[in-house]
Design a protein around this motif. Sequence first.
Motif, PDB file in Angstrom:
ATOM      1  N   THR A 139      30.712  43.292  32.602  1.00  0.00           N
ATOM      2  CA  THR A 139      31.164  41.240  32.729  1.00  0.00           C
ATOM      3  C   THR A 139      32.493  40.208  32.470  1.00  0.00           C
ATOM      4  O   THR A 139      31.861  40.461  30.748  1.00  0.00           O
ATOM      5  CB  THR A 139      30.135  40.622  32.456  1.00  0.00           C
ATOM      6  OG1 THR A 139      28.978  41.379  33.487  1.00  0.00           O
ATOM      7  CG2 THR A 139      29.154  39.210  33.065  1.00  0.00           C
ATOM      8  N   MET A 140      32.551  40.045  33.027  1.00  0.00           N
ATOM      9  CA  MET A 140      33.545  39.367  32.117  1.00  0.00           C
ATOM     10  C   MET A 140      33.269  37.441  32.206  1.00  0.00           C
ATOM     11  O   MET A 140      33.235  37.156  33.787  1.00  0.00           O
ATOM     12  CB  MET A 140      34.772  38.518  32.037  1.00  0.00           C
ATOM     13  CG  MET A 140      35.580  37.606  31.614  1.00  0.00           C
ATOM     14  SD  MET A 140      37.747  38.526  31.751  1.00  0.00           S
ATOM     15  CE  MET A 140      37.910  37.521  33.379  1.00  0.00           C
ATOM     16  N   MET A 142      34.449  33.675  32.467  1.00  0.00           N
ATOM     17  CA  MET A 142      35.920  32.808  32.458  1.00  0.00           C
ATOM     18  C   MET A 142      35.905  31.525  32.364  1.00  0.00           C
ATOM     19  O   MET A 142      35.861  30.613  33.233  1.00  0.00           O
ATOM     20  CB  MET A 142      36.719  33.595  33.393  1.00  0.00           C
ATOM     21  CG  MET A 142      38.288  32.787  33.914  1.00  0.00           C
ATOM     22  SD  MET A 142      39.544  33.978  32.663  1.00  0.00           S
ATOM     23  CE  MET A 142      40.548  32.309  31.631  1.00  0.00           C
ATOM     24  N   SER A 149      43.416  31.640  35.580  1.00  0.00           N
ATOM     25  CA  SER A 149      42.503  32.234  35.370  1.00  0.00           C
ATOM     26  C   SER A 149      42.470  33.592  36.349  1.00  0.00           C
ATOM     27  O   SER A 149      41.331  34.491  36.384  1.00  0.00           O
ATOM     28  CB  SER A 149      41.100  31.138  36.038  1.00  0.00           C
ATOM     29  OG  SER A 149      41.588  31.096  37.002  1.00  0.00           O
ATOM     30  N   THR A 153      42.003  37.467  35.370  1.00  0.00           N
ATOM     31  CA  THR A 153      39.998  38.317  36.249  1.00  0.00           C
ATOM     32  C   THR A 153      40.577  39.448  36.697  1.00  0.00           C
ATOM     33  O   THR A 153      40.211  40.337  36.533  1.00  0.00           O
ATOM     34  CB  THR A 153      39.671  37.554  37.259  1.00  0.00           C
ATOM     35  OG1 THR A 153      38.965  35.911  36.708  1.00  0.00           O
ATOM     36  CG2 THR A 153      38.088  37.664  37.711  1.00  0.00           C
ATOM     37  N   LYS A 157      40.224  43.133  36.357  1.00  0.00           N
ATOM     38  CA  LYS A 157      39.343  44.148  36.583  1.00  0.00           C
ATOM     39  C   LYS A 157      40.064  45.669  36.459  1.00  0.00           C
ATOM     40  O   LYS A 157      39.632  45.735  36.896  1.00  0.00           O
ATOM     41  CB  LYS A 157      38.484  43.353  38.151  1.00  0.00           C
ATOM     42  CG  LYS A 157      39.051  44.419  39.125  1.00  0.00           C
ATOM     43  CD  LYS A 157      38.859  44.005  40.002  1.00  0.00           C
ATOM     44  CE  LYS A 157      39.018  44.925  42.218  1.00  0.00           C
ATOM     45  NZ  LYS A 157      39.897  45.294  42.536  1.00  0.00           N
ATOM     46  N   VAL A 162      36.559  45.611  34.946  1.00  0.00           N
ATOM     47  CA  VAL A 162      35.209  44.414  35.103  1.00  0.00           C
ATOM     48  C   VAL A 162      35.101  43.963  36.746  1.00  0.00           C
ATOM     49  O   VAL A 162      36.162  44.037  37.558  1.00  0.00           O
ATOM     50  CB  VAL A 162      35.798  42.845  34.891  1.00  0.00           C
ATOM     51  CG1 VAL A 162      35.532  41.760  35.205  1.00  0.00           C
ATOM     52  CG2 VAL A 162      35.867  42.598  32.711  1.00  0.00           C
ATOM     53  N   VAL A 165      32.827  38.447  36.956  1.00  0.00           N
ATOM     54  CA  VAL A 165      33.898  37.518  36.342  1.00  0.00           C
ATOM     55  C   VAL A 165      32.506  36.292  36.794  1.00  0.00           C
ATOM     56  O   VAL A 165      32.114  35.620  37.660  1.00  0.00           O
ATOM     57  CB  VAL A 165      34.815  37.433  36.433  1.00  0.00           C
ATOM     58  CG1 VAL A 165      35.385  36.617  38.455  1.00  0.00           C
ATOM     59  CG2 VAL A 165      35.344  35.648  35.861  1.00  0.00           C
TER      60      VAL A 165
END
Lengths: 350, 350
Positions: A139-140, A142, A149, A153, A157, A162, A165
């Motif tokens: 999990t990120m 942002m 962005s 992302t 991934k 990831v 997001v």
Amino acid sequence: MNTPSDKALVPFVSVDNMMRLVHHIGIEAMLVELAGYIEEDFKRWELFDKSPRVASHSDVGVIELMPTSDGEAYGFKYVNGHPKNTSEGLQTVTAFGLLADVYTGYPVLLTEMTLLTALRTAATSAMVAKHLAPKSATTMAMIGNGAQSEFQTLAMKAIVGVETVRLYDVDAAATEKCAANLAGLGVSVVKCSSPEEAIEGAQIITTCTADKKNAVILSDNMVGAGVHINAIGGDCPGKTELAAGILERADVFVEFPEQTRVEGEIQQMAVDFPVTEMWEVILGKKPGRLDDRQITLFDGVGFAIEDFSALRYVRDQVKALGFAEMLDMLADPDDPRDLFGMLQRSKTPA
Amino acid sequence: MNTPSDKALVPFVSVDNMMRLVHHIGIEAMLVELAGYIEEDFKRWELFDKSPRVASHSDVGVIELMPTSDGEAYGFKYVNGHPKNTSEGLQTVTAFGLLADVYTGYPVLLTEMTLLTALRTAATSAMVAKHLAPKSATTMAMIGNGAQSEFQTLAMKAIVGVETVRLYDVDAAATEKCAANLAGLGVSVVKCSSPEEAIEGAQIITTCTADKKNAVILSDNMVGAGVHINAIGGDCPGKTELAAGILERADVFVEFPEQTRVEGEIQQMAVDFPVTEMWEVILGKKPGRLDDRQITLFDGVGFAIEDFSALRYVRDQVKALGFAEMLDMLADPDDPRDLFGMLQRSKTPA
């Protein structure tokens, strides 16, 4: 008979061709491949000619040339930074780049780099996170949902794994734009209404806001143990995003300390504030993440070598796949001493 | 729907278009106009941002970026210097340049500069000779009959009124080439078999040889009173053409002392060897030629401001006359924050 010889022609990748190239390769595949080229060059870090940027400042912005060379190829990027441009319907940052052959001095590639810079920045962040983030990171957060962005992302991934997001921006419209762009691309998107909400459960926190002043996007008490912070918005003097307290608790990793101390988050800290250079971590000369509770922080400002890697990558793709037009950019008389004769003969085509 | 907006398009002048532009304007008219732009910028000398060149050296050559700005426009030239290239059928020097708008940071012109550099170098020499040479000068000795020689001759004809050129080169074939190229262009050409013969009766002596070492093309006893020496071949460390004794007897004029002391003829002299900056002569702040017996010497090495003037000139010509194609070099999304959206939408043309 003004047909120039092959040597005088320079492949040029327009914005349109760059977009076609990205779609042909696939954006995630391209981010993975770019990260590979960048990692390769981080491993060769010591052999690069690392000049400082050459900056020309004005009241409203800056124009910079960022040259570097590995002894075989020479590259530079032209990039401007004009924060006021946005209000006039123009890009804050535009860029193009050139790669040349050190042995002959002849350019071998001219390319747009506005898109390419977004791709290389995201690929660099993700390549670094692969080395520093907790292994289980899925999990990120942002924070800042502007032009970078979606690239950030997708790179996280494709390269780190990831899956989710969590988006936050002071401007909800930016979050809506980012969420809409990411729809259907295989990432779970959670729109958040505060930075605190965005970082809930995130193992990676990416900050990329456009504030031009020293801001505190992340305050000290927001950041718990065991996260990796990918701080890429603090990238010029007077522009930072993190509370100094976070920097004190974290282990800070940088590209090129001489540049980062001026442009990065650590401009807030003493000139001898301890940092680790990423190339040393990648080569195994210095430790990266040591334990699950450590806060690792990548203070990314963007360095010329990453642009060089991106130029090398595009050169190789263009050789294999095309997506370039040939520019008649170099005068190439049959007799090198007879430049004037070439000019004269061009007057009356045979 | 990948049509870029006007702002994202950069006019590009290819070698072919540069040659067409030269023929359209006429080479002598263009040299005169270029000299005018260069003189204008010498008059504004103090307001320029005068950075040093940014050089990347290798065993076989050098690649340089030469940036400057007058506060409204920003320009830089990319130029390589690879003496060994000639033996491989390549140019020793190739160049291209870019002009950008300081206010937006957006490039407004990309152009070949191999031909343009030859033109601006000749225009600079002649503009300087107009200020320094004896008023009655009608004969020039041209020592070194390589790529610069015809351009130098025509500039001195158009701007100073030179009627006769006396050619000499260690390689007789170069002299033949130069004489053939100048035939029918309104200059009397005399082919000479020694430097001594070439300078007989000449009021202007131009030296432009390709020797890479410290050479003595003109020895002290060859140069009498009342001449103007236009020394343009000594242009990098270790490359000079004149005996030190000549420099001691002459009044030496330079572009930018900091650069000339490293690259020019005066690299042979002490660091405080007295020189006069040409911009001060042109503005009337310092005397130029004082009497008929004085030896004036222009130690020309080529400075970024001359390239800037040439870029300004070409930009203005292209605006009025065309001779450019439009390059899609700058990404320009409708919403500056939506670079990714622009990329995504390009996938499926409407």
